[in-house]
Design an enzyme around this catalytic site. Structure first.
Site, short mmCIF file in Angstrom:
data_model
loop_
_atom_site.label_atom_id
_atom_site.label_comp_id
_atom_site.label_asym_id
_atom_site.label_seq_id
_atom_site.Cartn_x
_atom_site.Cartn_y
_atom_site.Cartn_z
N LYS A 22 0.85 -1.21 0.00
CA LYS A 22 0.00 0.00 0.00
C LYS A 22 0.88 1.25 0.00
CE LYS A 22 -1.82 1.67 3.96
NZ LYS A 22 -1.61 3.12 4.15
N ARG A 122 0.18 14.50 13.02
CA ARG A 122 0.71 14.25 11.67
C ARG A 122 0.78 15.52 10.83
NH1 ARG A 122 -1.58 8.65 9.55
NH2 ARG A 122 0.29 8.75 8.26
C1 EPZ Z 1 3.98 6.94 6.48
O1 EPZ Z 1 3.17 7.95 7.03
C2 EPZ Z 1 3.07 5.75 6.27
N1 EPZ Z 1 2.00 6.10 5.33
C3 EPZ Z 1 2.47 5.32 7.62
O2 EPZ Z 1 1.70 4.16 7.39
C4 EPZ Z 1 3.62 4.97 8.56
O3 EPZ Z 1 3.08 4.65 9.82
C5 EPZ Z 1 4.56 6.18 8.70
O4 EPZ Z 1 5.03 6.58 7.39
C6 EPZ Z 1 5.78 5.87 9.55
O5 EPZ Z 1 6.46 4.77 9.01
C7 EPZ Z 1 2.29 6.12 4.01
O6 EPZ Z 1 3.41 5.88 3.59
C8 EPZ Z 1 1.15 6.46 3.09
P1 EPZ Z 1 5.81 10.26 8.75
P2 EPZ Z 1 3.72 9.46 7.10
O7 EPZ Z 1 5.73 11.54 7.98
O8 EPZ Z 1 4.68 9.71 6.02
C9 EPZ Z 1 6.23 13.65 11.96
C10 EPZ Z 1 -0.17 2.77 7.61
O9 EPZ Z 1 -0.72 2.24 8.57
N2 EPZ Z 1 6.15 14.62 10.86
O10 EPZ Z 1 6.95 9.35 8.50
O11 EPZ Z 1 2.55 10.37 7.22
C11 EPZ Z 1 4.90 12.94 12.20
O12 EPZ Z 1 4.09 13.71 13.06
C12 EPZ Z 1 0.28 4.21 7.70
O13 EPZ Z 1 0.06 2.21 6.51
C13 EPZ Z 1 6.31 15.98 11.13
O14 EPZ Z 1 6.50 16.38 12.27
O15 EPZ Z 1 4.49 9.44 8.48
C14 EPZ Z 1 5.33 11.64 12.85
O16 EPZ Z 1 5.47 11.84 14.24
C15 EPZ Z 1 -0.03 4.80 9.05
N3 EPZ Z 1 6.24 16.88 10.10
C16 EPZ Z 1 6.72 11.37 12.23
O17 EPZ Z 1 7.12 12.59 11.60
C17 EPZ Z 1 6.04 16.48 8.81
O18 EPZ Z 1 6.00 17.35 7.90
C18 EPZ Z 1 6.71 10.29 11.18
O19 EPZ Z 1 5.67 10.59 10.30
C19 EPZ Z 1 5.87 15.10 8.55
C20 EPZ Z 1 5.95 14.19 9.58
#
Ligand code: EPZ
Length: 423
Positions: A22, A122
């Site tokens: 996905k 997020r």
């Molecule tokens: C991706 O989400 C995945 N989704 C998530 O999978 C996965 O849990 C996550 O990465 C972590 O591995 C997709 O790839 C579509 P992040 P993403 O940006 O990119 C902070 C599932 O169940 N952050 O890596 O949205 C954020 O708050 C889903 O398949 C900022 O602060 O996650 C978090 O604490 C759920 N500012 C951390 O980084 C930003 O601009 C990691 O989030 C972006 C993120």
């Protein structure tokens, strides 16, 4: 709302194949916006989030089709609408991934801010910071991100938090920028690498994907391509945990063991016998109960947050006690309250769950809340005595292709109820 009914107490025994990932197929489908010609994507999983993505692209004027081999055909050359509306973005946060490609290819984008989410705030501030560093003019108003750029220019971007979709958005923005972009503290997830490989197959010049420093040499145009999506490591891990919890045997074919090393290490620690081939993993518990294992989530290659709920469920019925620390998202323990309704012994303290394995769980009606939490409730239902009914399974359908069919193929007693009384 649809529900899933599970009758517990039947050790799994069987073989299944992993579907396409996905979290790789979503950015890949959106990256097609960058191409000057049609793309053919194979190994696309049949998921609600893929349907939503196709709807999102379709309302932009992208032409989508499916051929006789069930490959998805995407032709974005006629794209004429640069907006990702709230109605779609609110159902799938990953819609934010059209931002980079739209600004890179069309110089403009209007993307709804993703709303709140069950597992955490997020934010997308790092996505926007990176685009501004590349020369985009960003304005956030009326709940939308308004972005414009004549032509993005290469920049050195340091991400202060590892962000998967942030890395992906900026990589997609950089491939058509003028000059070189370096992304420091980049996410190293296999899905980031798969997107990079897809972009390279379109003619992009990317080095270092899979490491914390990605260097992109901008080019003037990208051509259409054919590409097979990476197998889903989280789906694979979820079915292996199902085998471990039920004391059974599960073999997952058409998968990529090299993307699951941290998870396989924990399954081994829990007492599973593992046979690992180039594209399959076979887990066998020989009827044994798993041992409890400590978990601490972190970005790849450490233990993935998307497997945390599944291992919390495993610990709930394991021998011994363990702690589960969620370091990535601030609210990813919604499954705990539901597992406790089955009789699990879990104490929450901030981002740590102390789990003491119990000998038995007892079936009960449960409510799904987010994708991976819902899957962990199904897993718990496989071992709980009696029947467990999980409501609001639309959460599960977002990320698992026909989960009840694959589990039934493994010997689970599981069925879907089309609708239930309003919960
Ligand atoms: C991706 O989400 C995945 N989704 C998530 O999978 C996965 O849990 C996550 O990465 C972590 O591995 C997709 O790839 C579509 P992040 P993403 O940006 O990119 C902070 C599932 O169940 N952050 O890596 O949205 C954020 O708050 C889903 O398949 C900022 O602060 O996650 C978090 O604490 C759920 N500012 C951390 O980084 C930003 O601009 C990691 O989030 C972006 C993120």
């Amino acid at each position: 709302m649809a529900a899933i009914v599970v009758e517990g107490g039947h050790p799994l025994d069987g073989d299944i194949h992993a579907s396409g990932a996905k979290n790789a197929v979503l950015p890949i489908l959106m990256a097609c916006i960058l191409a000057d010609g049609p793309c053919e994507i194979s190994n696309v999983p049949y998921l609600q989030d893929v349907t939503t993505t196709n709807e999102l692209l379709g309302q932009m004027g992208v032409e989508l089709g499916i051929n006789e081999k069930m490959h998805v055909l995407v032709d974005a050359t006629a794209l004429n609408n640069h907006c990702a509306p709230y109605e779609l973005v609110k159902t799938m946060r990953a819609s934010i991934l059209v931002l980079g490609p739209l600004v890179a290819r069309h110089g403009q984008a209007r993307v709804s801010l993703p709303g709140g989410c069950a597992i955490g705030s997020r934010p997308v501030n790092l996505h926007l910071m990176g685009l501004e560093a590349m020369g985009a003019r960003i304005e956030v108003r009326d709940g939308y991100i308004h972005a414009r750029a004549d032509r993005l220019k290469g920049a050195r971007i340091v991400l202060d938090t590892v962000t998967v979709t942030g890395t992906e958005n900026l990589m997609m923005a950089a491939v058509l920028a003028k000059g070189t972009t370096v992304i420091e503290n980049a996410a190293m997830e296999p899905e980031v690498v798969d997107l990079a490989r897809f972009l390279q197959s379109m003619g992009a010049r990317i080095e270092g994907a899979g490491t914390s420093t990605i260097t992109i040499e901008g080019v003037d145009e990208l051509h259409g391509t054919e590409y097979a999506v990476l197998p889903d490591r989280i789906e694979t891990g979820t079915f292996l945990v199902a085998g471990a919890m039920t004391g059974g045997r599960v073999r997952v074919n058409a998968t990529r063991p090299d993307t699951l090393e941290a998870v396989l290490g924990k399954l081994h620690e829990a007492g599973a016998e593992l046979e690992i081939g180039e594209n399959f993993i076979e887990l066998n518990m020989h009827g044994r109960r798993p041992r409890a294992v400590d978990i601490a989530t972190a970005p790849f290659p450490a233990f993935p947050t998307d497997m945390q709920a599944q291992f919390t469920a495993l610990n709930a019925i394991a021998e011994g006690a363990a702690q589960v620390v969620e370091n990535v998202f601030e609210n990813r323990f919604m499954h705990v309250q539901e597992l406790m309704r089955l009789g699990a012994d879990i104490r929450l303290n901030g981002n740590t769950a102390m789990v003491r394995g119990v000998d038995k769980l007892y079936g009960a009606p449960l409510m799904a809340t987010d994708l991976r939490a819902s899957a962990s409730l199904v897993l718990a239902g496989l071992v709980a005595e009696g029947e467990t009914v999980i409501d609001r399974v639309y959460h599960i359908d977002r990320g698992y292709e026909c989960i009840e069919e694959k589990l039934a193929q493994l010997g689970a007693r599981i069925r879907r109820l089309p609708t239930t009384r309003a919960a």
